[in-house]
Scaffold this active site. Structure first.
Site, PDB file in Angstrom:
ATOM      1  N   HIS A   1      34.943  38.236  51.275  1.00 57.50           N
ATOM      2  CA  HIS A   1      34.659  36.964  51.461  1.00 57.50           C
ATOM      3  C   HIS A   1      34.089  36.942  49.838  1.00 57.50           C
ATOM      4  O   HIS A   1      33.295  36.897  48.506  1.00 57.50           O
ATOM      5  CB  HIS A   1      33.368  36.627  52.493  1.00 57.50           C
ATOM      6  CG  HIS A   1      31.705  37.531  51.508  1.00 57.50           C
ATOM      7  ND1 HIS A   1      30.937  36.827  51.396  1.00 57.50           N
ATOM      8  CD2 HIS A   1      31.471  38.666  52.459  1.00 57.50           C
ATOM      9  CE1 HIS A   1      29.898  37.651  50.744  1.00 57.50           C
ATOM     10  NE2 HIS A   1      30.294  38.653  51.099  1.00 57.50           N
TER      11      HIS A   1
ATOM     12  N   HIS B   1      45.551  41.057  38.247  1.00 57.36           N
ATOM     13  CA  HIS B   1      46.372  42.144  38.972  1.00 57.36           C
ATOM     14  C   HIS B   1      44.906  42.887  40.095  1.00 57.36           C
ATOM     15  O   HIS B   1      44.590  43.834  39.261  1.00 57.36           O
ATOM     16  CB  HIS B   1      46.913  43.335  38.288  1.00 57.36           C
ATOM     17  CG  HIS B   1      48.226  44.145  39.204  1.00 57.36           C
ATOM     18  ND1 HIS B   1      48.908  44.911  38.506  1.00 57.36           N
ATOM     19  CD2 HIS B   1      48.365  44.589  40.381  1.00 57.36           C
ATOM     20  CE1 HIS B   1      49.438  45.668  39.193  1.00 57.36           C
ATOM     21  NE2 HIS B   1      48.911  45.337  41.511  1.00 57.36           N
TER      22      HIS B   1
END
Length: 213
Positions: A140, A149
């Site tokens: 979250h 990446h």
């Protein structure tokens, strides 16, 4: 009606993206790759030529998918390609694999790619042209910067901030609340427990191998 797609590149990352696009029922006009002859076929998709052929298509007729992958210490070709075509007013599709789990409050900006098996939890922001690769977990309220990446199997706990052009290696673990500066590399298998500055490298613990007696 969703626009037709041109896939840029035909390497390993492009091959995985192609499967994702097909699972989503997307129409693919063809691929571009200077290493393949125009008019040939790759994975049953037409090879259009090199990237210059995209100029033959109006910006409103197609949408691009960036098939170039991203490796540590690469030349930044993925970001360069994205920026060049955005400057020409072409748009990049946001690709989310049907087998990824993405919370409804997650914001995925243009060109972001979320691959199969990835889990992205509530409140997270994935910036332009970033990759959340296969099986990665982003908890979250994380923020993933442009062209970053997150490699397969990496785990980011809550409230992690990842700067632009960061590479987080396969299987790396980032604990909650960490900040990783732009251009940094987190090596595969690393465990990050403190903030990382701009353009720094985190090396994992080295495995020791010995014979069994």
């Amino acid at each position: 009606m969703r626009q037709r797609i041109i896939l840029l590149g035909s390497g390993g990352h492009a091959k995985v993206l192609l499967e994702t696009l097909r699972r989503g029922g997307r129409e693919i006009v063809g691929i571009t790759d200077p290493a393949r002859p125009p008019g040939s076929s790759w994975e049953n998709v037409a090879v259009l030529g090199d990237d210059s052929v995209i100029s033959r298509f109006a910006v409103d007729d197609v949408i691009l998918v960036n098939g170039l992958g991203s490796l540590p210490r690469d030349s930044g070709l993925r970001a360069k390609l994205y920026n060049e075509f955005v400057a020409q007013k072409y748009r990049f599709d946001t690709v989310i694999d049907p087998y990824a789990i993405v919370a409804s409050s997650v914001l995925c900006r243009a060109g972001a790619q979320v691959m199969a098996g990835a889990i992205i939890q509530a409140g997270t922001v994935i910036a332009e042209n970033a990759i959340i690769n296969s099986g990665a977990i982003v908890e979250h309220d994380c923020v993933i910067g442009c062209h970053a990446h997150v490699a397969p199997g990496a785990v980011l706990s809550g409230n992690v901030e990842v700067g632009n052009n960061v590479h987080i290696g396969t299987g790396a673990v980032i604990i909650q609340g960490i900040r990783i500066g732009a251009g940094s590399i987190v090596g595969a298998g690393s465990v990050v427990t403190r903030d990382i500055g701009v353009r720094q490298i985190v090396y994992p613990a080295r495995a020791r191998i010995q014979d069994i007696y």
